[in-house]
Design a protein around this motif. Structure first.
Motif, PDB file in Angstrom:
ATOM      1  N   GLN A 178      -1.413   8.434   8.331  1.00  0.00           N
ATOM      2  CA  GLN A 178      -2.608   7.602   8.513  1.00  0.00           C
ATOM      3  C   GLN A 178      -3.331   7.396   7.189  1.00  0.00           C
ATOM      4  N   TYR A 179      -3.446   8.480   6.430  1.00  0.00           N
ATOM      5  CA  TYR A 179      -4.128   8.376   5.141  1.00  0.00           C
ATOM      6  C   TYR A 179      -3.368   7.440   4.210  1.00  0.00           C
ATOM      7  N   ARG A 180      -2.054   7.532   4.245  1.00  0.00           N
ATOM      8  CA  ARG A 180      -1.204   6.688   3.409  1.00  0.00           C
ATOM      9  C   ARG A 180      -1.502   5.209   3.687  1.00  0.00           C
ATOM     10  N   GLU A 181      -1.610   4.880   4.959  1.00  0.00           N
ATOM     11  CA  GLU A 181      -1.926   3.490   5.331  1.00  0.00           C
ATOM     12  C   GLU A 181      -3.295   3.087   4.828  1.00  0.00           C
ATOM     13  N   LEU A 182      -4.252   4.000   5.005  1.00  0.00           N
ATOM     14  CA  LEU A 182      -5.629   3.744   4.568  1.00  0.00           C
ATOM     15  C   LEU A 182      -5.660   3.472   3.068  1.00  0.00           C
ATOM     16  N   LEU A 183      -4.943   4.301   2.322  1.00  0.00           N
ATOM     17  CA  LEU A 183      -4.929   4.162   0.865  1.00  0.00           C
ATOM     18  C   LEU A 183      -4.208   2.870   0.467  1.00  0.00           C
ATOM     19  N   GLN A 184      -3.113   2.557   1.170  1.00  0.00           N
ATOM     20  CA  GLN A 184      -2.390   1.319   0.860  1.00  0.00           C
ATOM     21  C   GLN A 184      -3.265   0.098   1.151  1.00  0.00           C
ATOM     22  N   LEU A 190      -6.504  -4.672  -4.288  1.00  0.00           N
ATOM     23  CA  LEU A 190      -6.836  -4.672  -5.723  1.00  0.00           C
ATOM     24  C   LEU A 190      -5.889  -5.599  -6.492  1.00  0.00           C
ATOM     25  N   PRO A 191      -6.361  -6.154  -7.621  1.00  0.00           N
ATOM     26  CA  PRO A 191      -5.485  -7.022  -8.431  1.00  0.00           C
ATOM     27  C   PRO A 191      -4.520  -6.198  -9.285  1.00  0.00           C
ATOM     28  N   LEU A 192      -3.550  -5.553  -8.627  1.00  0.00           N
ATOM     29  CA  LEU A 192      -2.610  -4.681  -9.349  1.00  0.00           C
ATOM     30  C   LEU A 192      -1.428  -5.492  -9.888  1.00  0.00           C
ATOM     31  N   ALA A 200       2.635   1.484  -5.261  1.00  0.00           N
ATOM     32  CA  ALA A 200       1.718   1.674  -4.128  1.00  0.00           C
ATOM     33  C   ALA A 200       2.484   1.590  -2.813  1.00  0.00           C
ATOM     34  N   GLU A 201       3.560   0.804  -2.812  1.00  0.00           N
ATOM     35  CA  GLU A 201       4.366   0.699  -1.589  1.00  0.00           C
ATOM     36  C   GLU A 201       5.204   1.965  -1.362  1.00  0.00           C
ATOM     37  N   ILE A 202       5.787   2.482  -2.452  1.00  0.00           N
ATOM     38  CA  ILE A 202       6.664   3.657  -2.314  1.00  0.00           C
ATOM     39  C   ILE A 202       5.842   4.936  -2.158  1.00  0.00           C
ATOM     40  N   ASN A 203       4.942   5.169  -3.090  1.00  0.00           N
ATOM     41  CA  ASN A 203       4.111   6.374  -3.025  1.00  0.00           C
ATOM     42  C   ASN A 203       2.712   6.067  -3.550  1.00  0.00           C
ATOM     43  N   PRO A 204       1.822   5.631  -2.643  1.00  0.00           N
ATOM     44  CA  PRO A 204       0.490   5.169  -3.072  1.00  0.00           C
ATOM     45  C   PRO A 204      -0.314   6.246  -3.814  1.00  0.00           C
ATOM     46  N   LEU A 205      -0.056   7.525  -3.479  1.00  0.00           N
ATOM     47  CA  LEU A 205      -0.797   8.606  -4.146  1.00  0.00           C
ATOM     48  C   LEU A 205      -0.633   8.551  -5.665  1.00  0.00           C
ATOM     49  N   ARG A 206       0.562   8.140  -6.068  1.00  0.00           N
ATOM     50  CA  ARG A 206       0.875   8.123  -7.495  1.00  0.00           C
ATOM     51  C   ARG A 206      -0.010   7.140  -8.272  1.00  0.00           C
ATOM     52  N   VAL A 207      -0.508   6.113  -7.583  1.00  0.00           N
ATOM     53  CA  VAL A 207      -1.382   5.139  -8.259  1.00  0.00           C
ATOM     54  C   VAL A 207      -2.710   5.814  -8.639  1.00  0.00           C
ATOM     55  N   LEU A 208      -3.115   6.806  -7.845  1.00  0.00           N
ATOM     56  CA  LEU A 208      -4.367   7.522  -8.161  1.00  0.00           C
ATOM     57  C   LEU A 208      -4.231   8.307  -9.473  1.00  0.00           C
ATOM     58  N   ASP A 209      -2.998   8.508  -9.903  1.00  0.00           N
ATOM     59  CA  ASP A 209      -2.722   9.300 -11.100  1.00  0.00           C
ATOM     60  C   ASP A 209      -2.509   8.401 -12.320  1.00  0.00           C
ATOM     61  N   LYS A 216      -7.816   3.229 -13.475  1.00  0.00           N
ATOM     62  CA  LYS A 216      -8.687   4.356 -13.094  1.00  0.00           C
ATOM     63  C   LYS A 216      -9.984   3.836 -12.488  1.00  0.00           C
ATOM     64  N   GLU A 217     -10.537   2.814 -13.148  1.00  0.00           N
ATOM     65  CA  GLU A 217     -11.812   2.258 -12.671  1.00  0.00           C
ATOM     66  C   GLU A 217     -11.650   1.638 -11.286  1.00  0.00           C
ATOM     67  N   MET A 218     -10.515   0.918 -11.116  1.00  0.00           N
ATOM     68  CA  MET A 218     -10.284   0.242  -9.829  1.00  0.00           C
ATOM     69  C   MET A 218     -10.134   1.230  -8.674  1.00  0.00           C
ATOM     70  N   VAL A 219      -9.524   2.413  -8.963  1.00  0.00           N
ATOM     71  CA  VAL A 219      -9.260   3.351  -7.858  1.00  0.00           C
ATOM     72  C   VAL A 219     -10.342   4.431  -7.728  1.00  0.00           C
ATOM     73  N   ALA A 220     -11.438   4.250  -8.500  1.00  0.00           N
ATOM     74  CA  ALA A 220     -12.501   5.270  -8.484  1.00  0.00           C
ATOM     75  C   ALA A 220     -13.042   5.501  -7.067  1.00  0.00           C
ATOM     76  N   ASP A 221     -13.095   4.431  -6.261  1.00  0.00           N
ATOM     77  CA  ASP A 221     -13.654   4.583  -4.905  1.00  0.00           C
ATOM     78  C   ASP A 221     -12.567   4.677  -3.837  1.00  0.00           C
ATOM     79  N   ALA A 222     -11.348   4.958  -4.235  1.00  0.00           N
ATOM     80  CA  ALA A 222     -10.257   5.024  -3.257  1.00  0.00           C
ATOM     81  C   ALA A 222     -10.525   6.142  -2.252  1.00  0.00           C
TER      82      ALA A 222
END
Ligand code: HAM
Length: 423
Positions: A178-184, A190-192, A200-209, A216-222
């Motif tokens: 569920q969280y994965r969907e929320l994050l995706q 976002l204009p990625l 973001a499709e394969i492993n969205p968590l990795r975009v936070l890194d 970094k600025e775009m994902v600050a409120d993820a």
């Protein structure tokens, strides 16, 4: 003509040479000792495995698998890879040898080299050394706390203080999808760029890194996993923190932590040292409850860590500390003449048999050169023997710390040196 060699160690692959190799050995052994104190048994595994084991175990979307593997084919065309990390190999061995039949948890520790084709820099090597533990088959928050406390104790017994433990929970099977969907949903708005979108499709968590400031600025409120944990994942995490409080292991919760390997679930942690610049991670680990099944084994949970021995040594140096003595021996024998040498060769063997680290000046060196070598060895005592002493049945025992010298009967010297060293 002087001979020259153009052979060099491969780029990014360190040699460990005396005298500083003693610090490496002390750091490695100190970290292993901490695991042994908690009942972990040693496992020694191949340094290469089938490539598919790492692709499936560590995860195709990770840098470790997609960019950093040392892969080769054998003479029959089968693909193998030098192990980039230890957990996948331990799981393979546990499944292959049915280790879970011997009672749970299966507690294993290991030490050795791992291989990642990274851009070499200070603290980042292509052959790196880790000490690791894995505890398989029991999903108990107290076990998470034990694993983390072992790493903390290992670093502290070596004398390290300027590090912190960062910890978070990556959720479980019920809350992670569920969280994965929320994050995706968040990321896809976002204009990625193309590549980041694919990640973001394969492993969205990795975009936070992502290290780029604009990302970094775009994902600050993820949305963060820690705010969307299932009840049981939250209860597990709270209990882990409770146990850590009880043991007295300090931590900071870092809900933005992203590990470089895909198998983590629930408790996940990193040890970070402030004196190391960019390569600040001295160790990391976490739970990997789906990994065993994913590799074709039974549905067993697991938790473990890998501690970077190279970076631990650098961290000790950054704190102005050293683990282990760099002295190559405790006693250094200086023979003056052939008769004396015959006596000292025998005496050195007796000292070693008594557990006293002993070296000798070989090659008929003069007193001055031999005493210099004694100093360089880091020995506490020099034993100087000449014809006169042999005739009188004595030997000169010189304390190299203060220069004091006295004569000791030859037949009592082993006991005397042992007593002096024990003082
Ligand atoms: P890892 O975080 O990839 O985890 O590596 C563990 C530690 O190895 C890092 O914290 C770092 O100190 C050291 N390390 C990694 N890469 C390098 C490098 N290129 N040069 C020098 N040191 C490095 C793992 O490997 C997991 N297998 C840990 C684990 C075990 N998780 C669960 N069980």
């Amino acid at each position: 003509m002087t001979k020259t060699s153009s052979f060099k160690a491969p780029k990014g692959v360190p040699d460990y040479l005396p005298p500083t190799s003693a610090e490496f050995v002390a750091a490695r052994d100190g970290l292993i000792r901490a695991a042994r104190l908690a009942g972990y048994g040693h496992i020694e595994l191949p340094v290469f495995e089938e490539t598919a084991l790492f692709a499936r175990g560590v995860g195709e979307s990770t840098d470790v698998v997609s960019k950093e593997m040392w892969t080769f084919t054998d003479r029959k065309g089968q693909s193998f890879t030098l192990r980039p990390e230890g957990t996948a190999g331990v799981m393979r061995a546990a499944i292959e040898h049915n280790l879970d039949r011997g009672g749970l948890p299966v507690k294993l520790c290991y030490a050795g080299p791992f291989f990642r084709y990274e851009q070499p820099q200070a603290g980042r090597y292509r052959q790196l050394q880790q000490v690791g533990v894995e505890a398989i088959g029991i999903d108990d928050p107290a076990l998470d706390a034990e694993v983390i406390a072992i790493a903390d104790a290992g670093f502290r017994t070596l004398g390290l203080t300027d590090f912190r433990l960062e910890i978070t929970s990556l959720g479980d099977d019920t809350c992670r999808p569920q969280y994965r969907e929320l994050l995706q949903d968040f990321l896809f708005k976002l204009p990625l760029d193309e590549e980041t979108r694919r990640r973001a499709e394969i492993n969205p968590l990795r975009v936070l890194d992502d290290k780029r400031p604009e990302v970094k600025e775009m994902v600050a409120d993820a949305p963060l996993m820690i705010d969307h944990l299932s009840e049981s994942a939250k209860a597990h995490f709270d209990q882990v923190l409770g146990y850590l409080d009880g043991i007295g292991v300090p931590y900071v919760v870092n809900p933005r932590m992203v590990r470089g390997l895909d198998y983590y679930t629930k408790t996940t942690f990193e040890f970070v040292h402030d004196g190391l610049g960019a390569q600040s991670g001295i160790g990391g680990g976490g739970r990997y409850d789906g990994l065993m099944a994913q590799l074709g084994g039974p549905e067993l949970s697991g938790i473990g860590f890998g501690l970077g021995v190279d970076r631990t040594v650098l961290a000790l140096q950054a704190e102005g500390k050293s683990a282990g003595s760099t002295a190559t021996c405790e006693v250094y024998g200086v023979p003056m003449g052939e008769t004396a040498k015959q006596h000292l060769v025998t005496l050195a063997a007796r000292l070693r048999a008594a557990g006293i680290r002993t070296d000798l000046a070989y090659g008929g060196r003069g007193l001055k050169g031999a005493m210099k070598a004694a100093d360089r060895s880091g020995a506490r005592f020099a034993l100087v023997l000449g014809d006169r002493e042999v005739a009188e049945g004595v030997i000169a025992l010189k304390d190299l710390r203060n220069g004091e010298q006295r004569e000791v009967p030859l037949d009592q010297v082993v006991a005397q040196v042992a007593a002096d060293l024990a003082e």
